[in-house]
Design a protein around this motif. Structure first.
Motif, short mmCIF file in Angstrom:
data_model
loop_
_atom_site.label_atom_id
_atom_site.label_comp_id
_atom_site.label_asym_id
_atom_site.label_seq_id
_atom_site.Cartn_x
_atom_site.Cartn_y
_atom_site.Cartn_z
N HIS A 1 30.25 36.71 44.91
CA HIS A 1 29.34 37.36 45.86
C HIS A 1 29.75 37.17 47.32
CE1 HIS A 1 25.69 37.85 42.99
NE2 HIS A 1 26.84 37.99 42.37
N LYS A 2 31.00 36.83 47.55
CA LYS A 2 31.43 36.60 48.93
C LYS A 2 31.92 37.90 49.58
CE LYS A 2 31.18 32.01 49.63
NZ LYS A 2 30.29 31.67 48.51
N THR A 3 32.30 38.87 48.76
CA THR A 3 32.88 40.10 49.30
C THR A 3 32.18 41.33 48.74
OG1 THR A 3 34.49 40.31 47.52
CG2 THR A 3 35.17 39.02 49.43
N GLN A 4 32.53 42.48 49.31
CA GLN A 4 32.10 43.73 48.71
C GLN A 4 33.14 44.80 49.02
OE1 GLN A 4 28.86 44.93 52.13
NE2 GLN A 4 28.24 44.54 50.06
N CYS A 5 33.02 45.94 48.35
CA CYS A 5 34.02 46.98 48.52
C CYS A 5 33.46 48.13 49.36
CB CYS A 5 34.47 47.49 47.15
SG CYS A 5 35.48 46.28 46.29
N CYS B 1 38.72 61.86 44.01
CA CYS B 1 39.26 62.13 42.67
C CYS B 1 38.35 61.61 41.57
CB CYS B 1 40.65 61.50 42.52
SG CYS B 1 40.61 59.68 42.42
N LYS B 2 37.39 60.73 41.93
CA LYS B 2 36.38 60.20 41.01
C LYS B 2 36.93 59.18 40.00
CE LYS B 2 33.20 63.32 42.42
NZ LYS B 2 32.35 62.97 43.58
N MET B 3 38.15 58.71 40.20
CA MET B 3 38.68 57.69 39.28
C MET B 3 37.78 56.45 39.28
SD MET B 3 41.21 58.35 37.38
CE MET B 3 41.88 56.74 36.97
N CYS B 4 37.31 56.06 40.47
CA CYS B 4 36.46 54.87 40.58
C CYS B 4 35.16 55.07 39.81
CB CYS B 4 36.20 54.54 42.04
SG CYS B 4 35.44 55.90 42.98
N VAL B 5 34.63 56.30 39.85
CA VAL B 5 33.35 56.58 39.19
C VAL B 5 33.48 56.40 37.68
CG1 VAL B 5 31.61 58.36 38.81
CG2 VAL B 5 32.70 58.16 41.04
N LYS B 6 34.71 56.60 37.18
CA LYS B 6 34.93 56.45 35.74
C LYS B 6 34.86 55.01 35.25
CE LYS B 6 37.31 60.80 35.28
NZ LYS B 6 38.57 61.46 35.58
N VAL C 1 36.83 46.06 40.70
CA VAL C 1 37.40 46.89 39.64
C VAL C 1 37.69 48.29 40.17
CG1 VAL C 1 36.90 48.00 37.41
CG2 VAL C 1 36.43 45.57 37.73
N CYS C 2 36.77 48.85 40.98
CA CYS C 2 36.98 50.20 41.53
C CYS C 2 38.21 50.24 42.43
CB CYS C 2 35.73 50.68 42.28
SG CYS C 2 35.26 49.65 43.68
N LYS C 3 38.39 49.16 43.20
CA LYS C 3 39.54 49.07 44.11
C LYS C 3 40.84 49.11 43.31
CE LYS C 3 41.46 45.86 47.55
NZ LYS C 3 42.34 44.78 47.09
N ALA D 1 42.20 53.65 48.62
CA ALA D 1 41.17 54.02 49.59
C ALA D 1 40.01 53.02 49.61
CB ALA D 1 40.64 55.41 49.26
N ILE D 2 40.04 52.05 48.71
CA ILE D 2 38.93 51.10 48.65
C ILE D 2 39.40 49.73 49.14
CG2 ILE D 2 37.21 49.99 47.16
CD1 ILE D 2 37.35 52.44 45.34
N GLU D 3 38.61 49.20 50.08
CA GLU D 3 38.96 47.89 50.65
C GLU D 3 37.92 46.86 50.28
OE1 GLU D 3 39.79 47.86 54.98
OE2 GLU D 3 39.75 50.04 54.73
N GLU D 4 38.38 45.61 50.16
CA GLU D 4 37.47 44.50 49.92
C GLU D 4 37.20 43.83 51.26
OE1 GLU D 4 39.09 41.57 47.29
OE2 GLU D 4 37.17 40.52 47.05
N VAL D 5 35.93 43.72 51.63
CA VAL D 5 35.60 43.11 52.92
C VAL D 5 34.61 41.97 52.71
CG1 VAL D 5 35.94 45.27 54.18
CG2 VAL D 5 33.66 44.70 53.33
N THR D 6 34.51 41.09 53.69
CA THR D 6 33.58 39.98 53.60
C THR D 6 32.15 40.51 53.64
OG1 THR D 6 35.19 38.63 54.73
CG2 THR D 6 32.97 37.74 54.60
N ARG D 7 31.32 39.93 52.81
CA ARG D 7 29.95 40.44 52.71
C ARG D 7 29.09 39.94 53.85
NH1 ARG D 7 26.51 40.17 47.08
NH2 ARG D 7 25.32 42.04 47.49
#
Lengths: 595, 190
Positions: A536-540, A550-555, A580-582, A589-595
């Motif tokens: 729970h330290k980060t989020q995307c 492209c909706k790959m993450c949605v899958k 997982v989406c990243k 296009a998806i980054e992990e950032v500090t929450r």
């Protein structure tokens, strides 16, 4: 004092007031909150989570034989697991009062089947109580222990989802202590070698006969005489629906003790009314008894044999009346339950679903949150029958497919708590008999689906004490799985999962993959925070400039991803950085950032 | 003997219907009513539709609110209001949180979220709709949305004689009491 309580809270309180000193259970909806509510009475009653319902029942039986008032609790299918001890304990009878609380789930709100366990009371010959609301749940439970001792029979406290999870006003009482006698062996009573058991079998009939007489003159069964054109026989929550349907235009035989059935009372009641209706959920348990007495009645010919009842159904069945309602031609969309945002099962099922599409593997499943791996878009689970079945089914399938000359690989998916429940025996079978299935143990550090109960792998007990933890890899090794065939991974790291699947699926012998990451909804222990410091330290976040929609993450099926025609965004309140989406995004296009 | 009153609180798992109904039932009990409340746990908690059913009167039998019998339906989400429409009593009232939560099939492009639900419902029944989370955010915390809706519900049911501030004090953590009292009165005065 009056308080509002659910049926489950009321049962826990009733057990405390009734002098119980020992309680054991395995969690299962709708029964879980009974034991969850016991630690507040911890000064008077010891309570514990057992690895399964059979063990819980046997532990409570042991306490009874030792002279202590005890109970166990479980959901309806748990009684199948506990059937072995309880069918024989019915023969021996009790020393300390003994109650088995079994919660049926008409309507299958949270269950794989809808069995009516009143039939088991009859088959095993257990004194059965059926409360119809929270007050009765409290009162019946309180009185059940002394009743069990008086009749020398175990009591089956039969409740249903609607009794367990409805709340009502309960008048509380004081605890009544029961003396604990000095232990003395009763070999003829408790050693059910055939010579003793045959004697006990005969005396059981005498006890049932005495109980049947008691049932005709007891406080649990009552007659409410009003208009006598219609007489309604009913039990449990169905009484409430009947009472609301017919009001004072009918008389009622409201049954609270339904095994043995109060034959004299039924005959007497039916002789005083013009026609007899039987209102009950699921099987025609009461109706068949009434008909066996040669009394005509109307019941299951108008009331459904399955699903949950309610006043609308009873009213339509007997009075032909349906309520006036608003209607709309606008269609709603269903909300199927899904794995939570950040659920550690998602990464595993994403990898399995890719492999299933590519290689055609067979995936046997089990009971828990991960059963949702079957749902779109993952669709990566092919069976779910009962607790612990994934590994044994996978073993049987692997042998059967191999002997039939098929190349299909078999993967079995089971949670930590379900593995401890009955999966361990299944793994022994697979190893002992040279199967070739891959058993995946999803160790999310808690019993998840039922709302976070401790288990033998979590390091804590129901009453909050620290406890030894089962070492799953060591256990698998002790069972006989080769050390090189046991791999532990972080399921949020897809490359780790895929590498392990490559290694283990290439083998033709029993293998084990352990995915170890806590349930995101868990209240983390100090050990969890030490072992999993990034929790729970980060989020995307999605960089909308890089995103090609492209909706790959949605899958991945993550509910934190809100997808519209134009774009995908991540709901920052629910994302907790599993990434997982990243990892599946082809455009970075998806980054992990500090929450 | 007074007629039994029926209230439905409907929404999506995790929206806080449970605390709102806890305060409601506790207040009703202290006012001398018989009260029953029903909710279904289990798989429904994981993103599914949830409903809490509250019934009160001199004597309540069934804990379930039947079709065509709810005096008020409080919908924490728009589509849930539509889903439960057939449970509203003829002439009953809906309090709707102007808020949409996309279900999985919509997210996957397998279904479309119906458009114009609130306008559609307003053509049929008496609707009070507002953005509860915005009201709560103005007071300092969007999570108090459930208590804003509770305030609107109490007004709709005419349950003015109960000391709701005392119930909030008894059921909410001390540091959130003031926020929730304000949220309740904001909802009541809408």
């Amino acid at each position: 004092m009056k308080v509002i309580m659910s049926g489950n809270e009321a049962i826990a309180r009733g057990a405390y007031e009734g002098g119980a000193r020992f309680a054991s259970a395995y969690p299962g909806t709708p029964s879980t909150e009974i034991l969850e509510n016991m630690p507040q009475y911890g000064d008077a009653v010891y309570s514990e989570w057992a690895p399964n319902e059979k063990v819980a029942t046997e532990a409570a039986i042991g306490a009874s034989i030792a002279g202590v008032r005890s109970f166990c609790a479980m959901k309806h299918v748990g009684m199948n697991v506990a059937a072995d001890p309880i069918y024989t304990f019915a023969y021996t009878g009790v020393t300390g009062g003994f109650v088995m609380v079994v919660a049926d789930d008409p309507g299958q709100h949270s269950s794989q089947n809808e069995q009516d366990n009143r039939n088991q009371a009859k088959a095993a010959r257990l004194l059965m109580l059926e409360p119809s609301d929270s007050q009765e749940a409290h009162d019946f439970m309180k009185k059940a222990f002394a009743l069990s001792e008086k009749m020398d029979m175990p009591v089956l406290m039969h409740v249903t989802t609607r009794v367990c999870h409805s709340k009502g006003i309960v008048e509380l009482g004081e605890r009544e202590e029961a003396d604990v006698p000095d232990y003395e062996p009763k070999i003829k009573k408790y050693v059910t070698a055939p010579a003793n058991a045959k004697v006990l079998r005969a005396t059981l009939e005498d006890r049932v006969k005495a109980a049947r007489e008691y049932a005709c003159n007891c406080e649990f069964n009552r007659v409410e005489m009003h208009d006598t054109k219609i007489g309604v026989i009913t039990s449990g929550v169905s009484y409430q629906y009947a009472r609301e349907t017919f009001g004072d235009n009918a008389s009622y035989l409201k049954l609270g003790l339904t095994f043995p059935m109060p034959t004299c009372l039924i005959k007497d009641f039916c002789s005083k009314v013009d026609k007899v209706y039987v209102v009950e959920e699921m099987d025609p348990y009461i109706e068949e008894h009434v008909k066996m007495l040669g009394i005509e009645c109307t019941g299951k010919d108008v009331i459904p044999r399955f699903d949950e009842l309610n006043t609308d159904i009873v009213r339509k069945a007997f009075l032909g009346v349906e309520p006036e309602t608003y209607t709309s031609d606008m269609k709603t969309v269903v909300r199927p339950p899904a794995l939570c945002a950040g659920c550690p099962h998602r990464g595993l099922f994403y990898c399995l679903s890719k492999r299933e599409k590519k290689d055609g593997i067979m995936i046997t499943g089990d009971i828990g949150c991960y059963t949702l791996g079957m749902a779109a878009p993952l669709n990566a689970l092919h069976s779910c029958i009962c607790m612990g079945a994934s590994i044994s089914q996978g073993h049987g399938a692997s042998i059967a497919l191999r002997d039939a000359g098929k190349k299909t690989k078999v993967v079995s998916v089971i949670g930590d708590s379900t593995f401890f429940h009955t999966g361990v025996n299944s793994l022994m079978d697979a190893v002992y008999n040279s199967g070739s299935n891959l058993s995946i143990i999803l160790d999310n550090r808690i019993t998840g689906m039922t709302g976070h109960q401790q288990n033998p792998g979590t390091g804590y007990t129901l009453m909050g004490k620290e406890a030894p933890e089962v070492d799953i890899p060591a256990l698998c090794k002790a069972i006989g799985v080769k050390e090189e065939n046991i791999i532990t991974v972080n399921p949020n790291h897809l490359d780790e999962v895929n590498a392990a699947l490559d290694t283990l699926l290439a083998k033709d012998e029993p293998t084990v993959l352990i995915t170890r990451w806590p349930c995101v909804l868990k209240k983390f222990s100090k050990q969890d925070l030490d072992e999993f410091p990034t929790l729970h330290k980060t989020q995307c976040v999605i960089d909308q400039d890089k995103c090609k929609n492209c909706k790959m993450c949605v899958k991945t099926g993550c509910p934190a991803l809100i997808s519209t025609k134009e774009k995908v965004v991540i709901d920052y309140t629910s994302c907790n950085g599993c990434t997982v989406c990243k990892q599946v995004c082809p455009f970075k296009a998806i980054e992990e950032v500090t929450r | 003997m007074s007629e039994v009153k029926n209230i439905l609180l409907v929404g999506v798992g995790g929206q806080g219907t449970i605390l709102a109904s806890k305060i409601l039932t506790s207040g009703l009990m202290k006012a001398g009513y018989d009260v029953k409340m029903s909710e279904i746990h289990g798989m429904s908690q994981r993103g599914g539709s949830v409903s809490t059913q509250v019934r009160y009167g001199d004597k309540v039998y069934s804990p379930i609110v039947g079709k065509g019998s709810a005096d008020v339906i409080v919908a924490f989400e728009e589509m849930e209001a539509l889903r439960w429409l057939d449970h509203l009593k003829i002439g009953g009232k809906m309090v709707i949180n102007d808020h949409q939560i996309q279900p999985v099939p919509v997210n996957l492009g397998m279904a479309e979220y119906p458009e114009g639900i609130i306008e559609h419902l307003k053509e049929k029944v008496d609707v009070l709709s507002f953005k509860a989370a915005e009201v709560a955010t103005e007071l300092g915390n969007p999570k108090a949305m459930n208590i804003v809706l509770l305030g609107a519900l109490v007004k709709a049911m005419g349950l003015d004689d109960i000391d709701w501030d005392a119930e909030i004090e008894a059921n909410v953590k001390a540091k959130f009491v003031e926020l929730n009292k304000k949220a309740f009165h904001a909802g009541y005065n809408l």
